[in-house]
Design a protein around this motif. Structure first.
Motif, PDB file in Angstrom:
ATOM      1  N   UNK A 159       0.819  -1.204   0.000  1.00 29.45           N
ATOM      2  CA  UNK A 159       0.000   0.000   0.000  1.00 29.45           C
ATOM      3  C   UNK A 159       0.859   1.262   0.000  1.00 29.45           C
ATOM      4  N   UNK A 160       1.990   1.218   0.685  1.00 27.96           N
ATOM      5  CA  UNK A 160       2.867   2.387   0.723  1.00 27.96           C
ATOM      6  C   UNK A 160       3.301   2.825  -0.660  1.00 27.96           C
ATOM      7  N   UNK A 161       3.602   1.856  -1.540  1.00 30.45           N
ATOM      8  CA  UNK A 161       4.004   2.174  -2.907  1.00 30.45           C
ATOM      9  C   UNK A 161       2.872   2.856  -3.678  1.00 30.45           C
ATOM     10  N   UNK A 162       1.636   2.411  -3.424  1.00 22.99           N
ATOM     11  CA  UNK A 162       0.500   3.028  -4.105  1.00 22.99           C
ATOM     12  C   UNK A 162       0.253   4.450  -3.606  1.00 22.99           C
ATOM     13  N   UNK A 163       0.358   4.669  -2.296  1.00 20.48           N
ATOM     14  CA  UNK A 163       0.179   6.024  -1.760  1.00 20.48           C
ATOM     15  C   UNK A 163       1.271   6.945  -2.287  1.00 20.48           C
ATOM     16  N   UNK A 164       2.505   6.462  -2.294  1.00 24.08           N
ATOM     17  CA  UNK A 164       3.598   7.258  -2.839  1.00 24.08           C
ATOM     18  C   UNK A 164       3.334   7.611  -4.301  1.00 24.08           C
ATOM     19  N   UNK A 165       2.883   6.638  -5.082  1.00 20.96           N
ATOM     20  CA  UNK A 165       2.611   6.866  -6.496  1.00 20.96           C
ATOM     21  C   UNK A 165       1.517   7.913  -6.698  1.00 20.96           C
ATOM     22  N   UNK A 166       0.441   7.797  -5.937  1.00 22.13           N
ATOM     23  CA  UNK A 166      -0.649   8.763  -6.062  1.00 22.13           C
ATOM     24  C   UNK A 166      -0.171  10.178  -5.751  1.00 22.13           C
ATOM     25  N   UNK A 167       0.620  10.314  -4.702  1.00 20.13           N
ATOM     26  CA  UNK A 167       1.117  11.640  -4.323  1.00 20.13           C
ATOM     27  C   UNK A 167       2.086  12.184  -5.360  1.00 20.13           C
ATOM     28  N   UNK A 168       2.909  11.337  -5.946  1.00 23.02           N
ATOM     29  CA  UNK A 168       3.818  11.778  -6.998  1.00 23.02           C
ATOM     30  C   UNK A 168       3.049  12.284  -8.211  1.00 23.02           C
ATOM     31  N   UNK A 215       9.013  10.415  -0.253  1.00 30.14           N
ATOM     32  CA  UNK A 215       9.835   9.239   0.040  1.00 30.14           C
ATOM     33  C   UNK A 215       9.035   8.178   0.783  1.00 30.14           C
ATOM     34  N   UNK A 216       9.278   6.930   0.425  1.00 36.81           N
ATOM     35  CA  UNK A 216       8.709   5.785   1.145  1.00 36.81           C
ATOM     36  C   UNK A 216       9.821   5.148   1.969  1.00 36.81           C
ATOM     37  N   UNK A 217       9.677   5.226   3.276  1.00 36.19           N
ATOM     38  CA  UNK A 217      10.675   4.662   4.180  1.00 36.19           C
ATOM     39  C   UNK A 217      10.181   3.318   4.701  1.00 36.19           C
TER      40      UNK A 217
END
Length: 359
Positions: A159-168, A215-217
């Motif tokens: 899910x973190x990758x999807x949230x990061x992608x949406x924000x980008x 950033x996704x940490x």
């Protein structure tokens, strides 16, 4: 309709799916010290924030007289977190004046805020060069999502990758929300225009990974340091004998582009985050993989330049925020027109110049 009610409605939709969102803010500013003070009385300020019921505290930052407000992890909702930041921005100048501040600046750049340059190539050792350094002040948002069992879904579940992608994808057209004045764009240009690349590390473009501006940490942070490390056992001299490490607890997305500004609206920025989280949840639950993003330049200005759109035009021309508000808030009452357009117009209204007609 107040933005707070829309935020509450979005949170209810997320919770109905069995998820809980956490949003935490960090805000940087600069102050001039009153006569007789070597530094702010941070203990007194933080006691004052606690008495006000604000889940946050002040601490020192890197540059001289630069301070940072950071959220405390008290389980507050994103709506309460927006309340906390809005109240802090309004009340901190007076509170800090009681504990050593002669003047408090909340602005994207503290022009000539400090002196001193790094030795070329060191990144840590100051030279004898005493030219002024313009200090950038940021507002950062940290985001994570838990399931009903309290597990951090950014740790291993994708899910973190999807949230990061949406924000980008959506931060470009909506950058007006977190870069809300012209000096916010001058802040982005500080490193190049003033030769401060060694001294400043503020992000200047849209980029992902674990070191980018969004950033996704997970296991490592932006400096490749292990995440979730905390002291566990201390010796008699207070030195740390043993550390514990739980990176799954601290996994998060950090939105690191925002600028400190009197025009910054915590509620609109929380709304922006929640819309992206809702879209990310839908895509994550639908399967599929996240497309690579790469990098993207942010606008150079609030206003249009030859061949380059400004943040105002980008926000005015884009339909994403309007469409998503209308989609997720279909059940809410609307006045004339659609709710999303009302929200968008409210943001743009503060930038409209008054026109005086002489009769």
């Amino acid at each position: 309709m107040p933005t707070q009610k829309i935020i509450q409605h979005l949170l209810q939709q997320i919770e109905a799916q069995g998820f809980k969102v956490a949003v935490h803010f960090e805000l940087e500013g600069v102050c001039e010290l009153a006569k007789g003070y070597q530094q702010l009385d941070y203990q007194g300020i933080n006691q004052g924030l606690a008495k006000l019921g604000i889940d946050g505290e002040l601490k020192t930052e890197f540059w001289k007289n630069q301070w940072e407000y950071v959220s405390l992890f008290n389980g507050q909702s994103p709506l309460q977190e927006a309340h906390n930041l809005a109240r802090s921005m309004a009340l901190l100048p007076a509170l800090m004046a009681q504990y050593g501040a002669a003047n408090v600046l909340m602005a994207p750049v503290a022009w000539s805020g400090d002196q001193g340059r790094y030795v070329s190539g060191s990144g840590a050792i100051f030279s004898l060069d005493k030219r002024s350094v313009h200090i950038p002040n940021a507002i950062q948002m940290n985001i994570s999502v838990q399931n009903s069992a309290g597990d951090n879904l950014f740790a291993e579940h994708g899910l973190g990758e999807w949230v990061q992608q949406q924000l980008l994808v959506n931060s470009y057209s909506c950058c007006l929300l977190f870069l809300p004045e012209e000096d916010a764009f001058k802040r982005l240009a500080l490193r190049d225009e003033y030769g401060l690349d060694a001294e400043l590390s503020s992000p200047v473009i849209l980029s992902g990974g674990h070191q980018g501006s969004i950033a996704l940490y997970k296991k490592v942070g932006k400096h490749n340091q292990p995440m979730g490390v905390e002291p566990l056992f201390y010796a008699a001299d207070n030195s740390v004998l043993h550390y514990s490490a739980d990176w799954k607890k601290t996994a998060r997305v950090e939105h690191r582009i925002g600028a400190t500004s009197k025009n910054y609206d915590p509620y609109m920025n929380v709304l922006f985050i929640l819309l992206n989280v809702l879209d990310a949840l839908t895509k994550w639950q639908g399967g599929g993989s996240v497309d690579p993003f790469g990098e993207k330049e942010l606008p150079k200005s609030l206003y249009d330049q030859p061949g380059l759109p400004g943040a105002l035009s980008l926000f005015e021309d884009d339909t994403w925020l309007v469409d998503r508000v209308n989609f997720y808030c279909e059940a809410l009452p609307k006045s004339e027109g659609l709710l999303g357009q009302e929200i968008k117009s409210r943001v743009l209204r503060q930038y409209q110049k008054s026109v005086v007609t002489l009769l």
